[in-house]
Design a protein around this motif. Structure first.
Motif, PDB file in Angstrom:
ATOM      1  N   UNK A 474      -7.026   1.568  -5.417  1.00 11.97           N
ATOM      2  CA  UNK A 474      -5.558   1.198  -5.147  1.00 11.97           C
ATOM      3  C   UNK A 474      -5.065   2.780  -4.991  1.00 11.97           C
ATOM      4  N   UNK A 475      -5.354   3.406  -5.887  1.00  6.84           N
ATOM      5  CA  UNK A 475      -4.766   4.985  -5.693  1.00  6.84           C
ATOM      6  C   UNK A 475      -5.241   5.526  -4.366  1.00  6.84           C
ATOM      7  N   UNK A 476      -6.424   5.270  -4.051  1.00  8.25           N
ATOM      8  CA  UNK A 476      -6.616   5.746  -2.670  1.00  8.25           C
ATOM      9  C   UNK A 476      -5.804   5.308  -1.437  1.00  8.25           C
ATOM     10  N   UNK A 477      -5.676   4.085  -1.674  1.00  2.04           N
ATOM     11  CA  UNK A 477      -4.732   3.496  -0.605  1.00  2.04           C
ATOM     12  C   UNK A 477      -3.420   3.821  -0.596  1.00  2.04           C
ATOM     13  N   UNK A 478      -2.892   4.119  -1.897  1.00  2.00           N
ATOM     14  CA  UNK A 478      -1.274   4.257  -2.130  1.00  2.00           C
ATOM     15  C   UNK A 478      -1.281   5.956  -1.688  1.00  2.00           C
ATOM     16  N   UNK A 479      -2.168   6.838  -2.199  1.00  2.00           N
ATOM     17  CA  UNK A 479      -2.067   8.030  -1.882  1.00  2.00           C
ATOM     18  C   UNK A 479      -2.274   8.339  -0.189  1.00  2.00           C
ATOM     19  N   UNK A 480      -3.017   7.487   0.542  1.00  2.00           N
ATOM     20  CA  UNK A 480      -2.806   7.591   1.985  1.00  2.00           C
ATOM     21  C   UNK A 480      -1.726   7.117   2.574  1.00  2.00           C
TER      22      UNK A 480
END
Length: 530
Positions: A474-480
């Motif tokens: 989820x962190x990867x998605x939110x950072x994107x």
């Protein structure tokens, strides 16, 4: 009085002394266009003009030193209750149920309540009064812990400790963001962060020394002396802050160690990177803030990072070798080994964190988002390996795995730096968003571990490892998402600038036409003249 003007890749600051006797011009380097020397990669001030370098030396010696010492003590005061519990407080206060957990939860309530109001206060009141004042508060509340006679008094004091400590961490991040540029900020914020981790580690050594040398002195148990020692250390650091902490650059006034010229340099540095000062609140400003994607998206980036980390199972793993029957016959660890063997992992975390800070400010040119991706990817890899690797197979290999897993979780200050830099044009929003991220992270952190990092699941902790994998994804998605929105805003701002240039050009053409006539009219005039 002072004025600023741009020149090539420099900002020139002209400062006129109050007696009109002298005008001094100071050049501020545009660091985004500056070539970095090998010494500049080691410490950024090496490539700055002498006046700017001297300013940063002073700011480092005041803000950074105070912040690091204060955070060390904050984490010391935050951790001491656990050490006291294991050193006699449990028996003296009859804490045989869930009283320790309740005391920690009450501390969290105070911590959550105080953060956002404290950061808002910092936008209007000098940090010189706010931050040391909070430190005095938690120092006195910590001192009060030594005299508690029952659990209710302990609960009240733990709430006060949490409340007074709440404004320190987000407040210091806001203050650092008000003095340092993107090429300088990560190094300072990570030095500040690392000293806090050292404070948590040092608490155990301090409790051991207090219990060994002071237990029974003046009729006080060793665990009571721990609170006294913590308070005695805390109060002088607060006094240092009252003397040395400057106001924020926008409304700072000359002091015995900071001149008017240096304050103007600091203001010009912030202006150069688009970081604005205080602005009056209005309904229009509030609506703009609440309707911005910054309000809804940015704090969650820190919340997700904060709850994605792996809770180290190494201590539980070492202790489990002493179970009966032994999981690995012939292998066991003493209490001292169980406490000391995980410490090299902390050293790896410190070195890795500082390396990320230097790389972000130097070769990466102030970029934060790549390290947030790296944090998430490393966490997914190590959590997946720990989830699948049998815990008693290849003991030496597990030592290496546990130590290297400390490479995860180093992006915390990087996230807050990025939040501060994205919201740089709105001073009040910057203060609130940094506090919101840390505040909401503690809310989730107070609840989620009770379900996913349960003590009975260690050392394997399969639910926790799965949780870390999911939240890191989820962190990867939110950072994107944040990166996309930042790029979108940059493209929009670029178009607006280009549109303004076109409008200015057309306006100039219309003015010429009004004075001289259109091109066709000028052509006809030339024919007549011929």
């Amino acid at each position: 009085m002072a004025s600023t003007r741009a020149r090539d890749n420099m900002t020139v600051v002209e400062v006129e002394k109050s007696d009109n006797s002298e005008v001094v011009a100071v050049e501020i380097v545009d660091q985004s266009k500056q070539k970095i020397s090998w010494l500049g990669y080691f410490w950024d001030t090496a490539d700055l003009p002498p006046d700017e370098r001297w300013l940063l030396f002073k700011v480092d010696a005041s803000i950074l030193v105070f912040a690091s010492l204060g955070y060390f003590l904050k984490n010391l005061d935050q951790s001491n209750i656990n050490n006291a519990f294991l050193s006699g407080m449990k028996e003296d206060l009859g804490m045989y149920g869930n009283q320790l957990v309740t005391a920690t939860s009450i501390w969290t309530v105070g911590y959550v309540i105080g953060q956002i109001p404290s950061n808002i206060l910092l936008t209007r009141v000098s940090p010189r009064w706010v931050i040391p004042g909070l430190e005095i508060g938690w120092g006195l509340a910590t001192l009060g812990n030594y005299a508690v006679k029952d659990i209710r008094a302990l609960y009240a004091l733990r709430f006060l400790v949490g409340f007074f400590e709440s404004g320190f961490y987000p407040g210091i991040h806001y203050i650092l963001g008000s003095w340092y540029t993107p090429r300088e900020l990560s190094k300072r914020s990570y030095i500040f962060w690392v000293t806090g981790n050292l404070g948590s580690m040092f608490s155990g050594f301090l409790q051991s020394a207090a219990y060994t040398n002071l237990d029974g002195v003046n009729g006080n148990a060793g665990w009571r002396w721990l609170f006294i020692i913590d308070a005695v250390i805390t109060l002088p650091i607060a006094l240092f802050g009252f003397i040395m902490l400057p106001a924020l650059p926008w409304y700072a006034k000359p002091t015995f160690w900071l001149s008017e010229k240096e304050i103007e340099i600091a203001r010009a540095r912030m202006k150069k990177i688009g970081r604005n000062g205080p602005e009056r609140w209005s309904w229009a400003k509030l609506r703009r803030f609440l309707s911005s994607w910054h309000f809804w998206i940015l704090p969650m980036l820190y919340v997700i990072w904060n709850n994605s980390g792996i809770q180290s199972p190494m201590g539980y793993w070492l202790k489990s070798f002493n179970n009966v029957p032994a999981p690995v016959p012939g292998t066991s660890f003493t209490v001292s080994q169980i406490n000391l063997l995980p410490l090299p992992g902390n050293a790896i975390s410190v070195v890795n964190s500082l390396a990320w800070a230097w790389i972000a400010d130097g070769p990466m040119g102030g970029r934060r988002w790549p390290f947030i991706y790296l944090n998430a990817i490393l966490t997914i890899i190590f959590a997946a390996v720990l989830l699948k690797f049998p815990i008693y197979q290849d003991v030496n290999g597990h030592f290496v795995l546990y130590y290297l897993s400390n490479l995860c979780g180093a992006a915390g200050p990087m996230v807050l730096n990025w939040i501060s830099e994205i919201s740089t044009r709105d001073n009040e929003a910057r203060a609130i968003l940094v506090a919101m991220g840390n505040d909401l992270a503690y809310v989730v952190q107070a609840v989620a571990p009770n379900f996913v990092w349960q003590t009975v699941d260690f050392p394997a902790a399969p639910k926790g490892m799965t949780w870390s994998i999911i939240v890191s994804a989820l962190l990867i998605v939110w950072n994107s998402l944040v990166l996309y929105l930042v790029k979108r805003d940059q493209r929009k701002a670029k178009k607006e600038v280009e549109s303004e240039i076109i409008d200015d050009t057309e306006s100039a053409d219309r003015k010429d036409e009004a004075i001289f006539g259109s091109d066709e009219q000028l052509g006809e005039l030339k024919k007549v003249q011929v």
